[in-house]
Design a protein around this motif. Structure first.
Motif, PDB file in Angstrom:
ATOM      1  N   ASN A  67       0.864  -1.178   0.000  1.00 34.16           N
ATOM      2  CA  ASN A  67       0.000   0.000   0.000  1.00 34.16           C
ATOM      3  C   ASN A  67       0.903   1.231   0.000  1.00 34.16           C
ATOM      4  OD1 ASN A  67      -1.839   1.855   2.383  1.00 34.16           O
ATOM      5  ND2 ASN A  67      -2.378   1.635   0.246  1.00 34.16           N
ATOM      6  N   ALA A  68       1.124   1.792  -1.187  1.00 32.74           N
ATOM      7  CA  ALA A  68       2.039   2.922  -1.312  1.00 32.74           C
ATOM      8  C   ALA A  68       1.837   3.596  -2.663  1.00 32.74           C
ATOM      9  CB  ALA A  68       3.490   2.449  -1.186  1.00 32.74           C
ATOM     10  N   ASN A  69       2.481   4.734  -2.796  1.00 33.80           N
ATOM     11  CA  ASN A  69       2.483   5.471  -4.048  1.00 33.80           C
ATOM     12  C   ASN A  69       3.541   4.854  -4.968  1.00 33.80           C
ATOM     13  OD1 ASN A  69       2.942   7.380  -6.128  1.00 33.80           O
ATOM     14  ND2 ASN A  69       2.358   9.065  -4.784  1.00 33.80           N
ATOM     15  N   PHE A  70       3.145   4.395  -6.124  1.00 33.94           N
ATOM     16  CA  PHE A  70       4.061   3.792  -7.093  1.00 33.94           C
ATOM     17  C   PHE A  70       5.282   4.673  -7.352  1.00 33.94           C
ATOM     18  CE2 PHE A  70       5.240   3.716 -11.654  1.00 33.94           C
ATOM     19  CZ  PHE A  70       5.806   2.451 -11.718  1.00 33.94           C
ATOM     20  N   ARG A 103       2.947  11.014 -16.827  1.00 33.15           N
ATOM     21  CA  ARG A 103       3.431   9.966 -17.722  1.00 33.15           C
ATOM     22  C   ARG A 103       4.948   9.866 -17.776  1.00 33.15           C
ATOM     23  NH1 ARG A 103      -1.178  10.506 -22.423  1.00 33.15           N
ATOM     24  NH2 ARG A 103      -2.677   9.220 -21.283  1.00 33.15           N
ATOM     25  N   LYS A 104       5.621  10.984 -17.869  1.00 28.88           N
ATOM     26  CA  LYS A 104       7.082  10.965 -17.921  1.00 28.88           C
ATOM     27  C   LYS A 104       7.641  10.367 -16.628  1.00 28.88           C
ATOM     28  CE  LYS A 104      11.008  12.450 -19.848  1.00 28.88           C
ATOM     29  NZ  LYS A 104      11.669  11.556 -20.757  1.00 28.88           N
ATOM     30  N   ALA A 105       7.049  10.749 -15.493  1.00 27.20           N
ATOM     31  CA  ALA A 105       7.471  10.188 -14.209  1.00 27.20           C
ATOM     32  C   ALA A 105       7.200   8.684 -14.158  1.00 27.20           C
ATOM     33  CB  ALA A 105       6.763  10.894 -13.056  1.00 27.20           C
ATOM     34  N   THR A 132      10.058   6.007 -13.510  1.00 28.34           N
ATOM     35  CA  THR A 132       9.935   5.116 -12.356  1.00 28.34           C
ATOM     36  C   THR A 132      10.040   3.658 -12.792  1.00 28.34           C
ATOM     37  OG1 THR A 132       8.585   6.747 -11.175  1.00 28.34           O
ATOM     38  CG2 THR A 132       8.479   4.464 -10.390  1.00 28.34           C
ATOM     39  N   CYS A 133       9.380   3.314 -13.891  1.00 34.44           N
ATOM     40  CA  CYS A 133       9.492   1.948 -14.411  1.00 34.44           C
ATOM     41  C   CYS A 133      10.943   1.621 -14.728  1.00 34.44           C
ATOM     42  CB  CYS A 133       8.632   1.766 -15.660  1.00 34.44           C
ATOM     43  SG  CYS A 133       6.859   1.700 -15.337  1.00 34.44           S
ATOM     44  N   TYR A 134      11.612   2.531 -15.382  1.00 33.27           N
ATOM     45  CA  TYR A 134      13.019   2.319 -15.732  1.00 33.27           C
ATOM     46  C   TYR A 134      13.855   2.078 -14.473  1.00 33.27           C
ATOM     47  CZ  TYR A 134      17.599   2.942 -17.851  1.00 33.27           C
ATOM     48  OH  TYR A 134      18.893   2.736 -18.263  1.00 33.27           O
ATOM     49  N   ASP A 135      13.647   2.900 -13.468  1.00 32.48           N
ATOM     50  CA  ASP A 135      14.422   2.786 -12.219  1.00 32.48           C
ATOM     51  C   ASP A 135      14.132   1.490 -11.465  1.00 32.48           C
ATOM     52  OD1 ASP A 135      15.604   5.244 -12.743  1.00 32.48           O
ATOM     53  OD2 ASP A 135      14.253   6.349 -11.396  1.00 32.48           O
ATOM     54  N   LEU A 136      12.904   0.997 -11.552  1.00 35.81           N
ATOM     55  CA  LEU A 136      12.513  -0.207 -10.820  1.00 35.81           C
ATOM     56  C   LEU A 136      12.946  -1.504 -11.507  1.00 35.81           C
ATOM     57  CD1 LEU A 136       8.916   0.785  -9.682  1.00 35.81           C
ATOM     58  CD2 LEU A 136      10.917   0.474  -8.207  1.00 35.81           C
TER      59      LEU A 136
END
Length: 156
Positions: free
Chosen positions: A52-55, A79-81, A85-89
Motif C-alpha cells: 500500500n504505497a504510491n508507485f 506519464r514521464k514520471a 519510475t518503471c526504468y528505475d525499478l
C-alpha cells in the motif's frame, strides 16, 4: 523465478493468473488502503507481496512490470514520471509489458489515452520496443482499442 510488479493493481486479476501458474515473486502496489487490505484477505497464505504505497515513491528491483490499466488511470502530466519510475525499478535486462489503450475517451477524466506517437516519444529513449502492435486478444468490448507491448530496458 521472475520478480514481477503490477502497479496500480486494482483487483489484481493478473496476480491470480500468475499465482495459478506458480510464479512466486509477484508484488502488487496500489495507493488505496481499502483495496490493498481486501487483496491481503483475498491472497492470504499465498506467496505474494501487497504494498500500500504510491508507485512513484516505491523502491525495488524487478524483472518485469505488468501494465494493464495503470498508465491510462494516471493523469497525463505523470506519464514521464511513470516511464522514469518503471526504468528505475527494472533490473538490468528488465521489461515492461501489457496493454495500452489507443482509443479516445473523455478529455478530462480517466481512462486517459495516448497516440502511438506519444507512446513512442515517452518510452523510446529508455526502452527497446520488442513488441508494439494491435492487441488481438482483448476482451470483446475493448477489441480494436488496445495495443499489446513489450519494452526492454536500455542500458544507459
Amino acid at each position: 523465478n521472475l520478480s514481477i510488479l503490477i502497479p496500480g493493481c486494482g483487483n489484481a486479476y493478473e496476480a491470480g493468473y500468475l499465482l495459478e501458474r506458480n510464479f512466486g515473486k509477484v508484488s502488487l502496489i496500489d495507493l488505496s488502503a481499502t483495496l490493498t487490505s481486501s487483496l491481503q484477505s483475498k491472497y492470504k497464505g499465498l506467496s505474494i507481496e501487497i504494498i500500500n504505497a504510491n508507485f512513484f515513491d516505491h523502491k525495488g528491483s524487478y524483472d518485469l512490470i505488468l501494465e494493464q490499466t495503470f498508465f491510462c488511470a494516471i493523469h497525463p502530466s505523470l506519464r514521464k514520471a511513470y516511464v522514469n519510475t518503471c526504468y528505475d525499478l527494472l533490473n538490468k535486462d528488465g521489461k515492461i509489458a501489457g496493454v495500452l489503450f489507443n482509443k479516445k475517451f473523455a478529455e478530462n477524466e480517466p481512462p486517459y489515452i495516448a497516440s502511438d506517437d506519444e507512446y513512442r516519444n515517452l518510452f523510446e529513449n529508455l526502452f527497446h520496443f520488442n513488441e508494439f502492435l494491435p492487441c488481438t486478444t482483448s476482451a470483446s468490448p475493448r477489441l480494436g482499442y488496445e495495443v499489446s507491448f513489450e519494452f526492454q530496458k536500455k542500458q544507459q
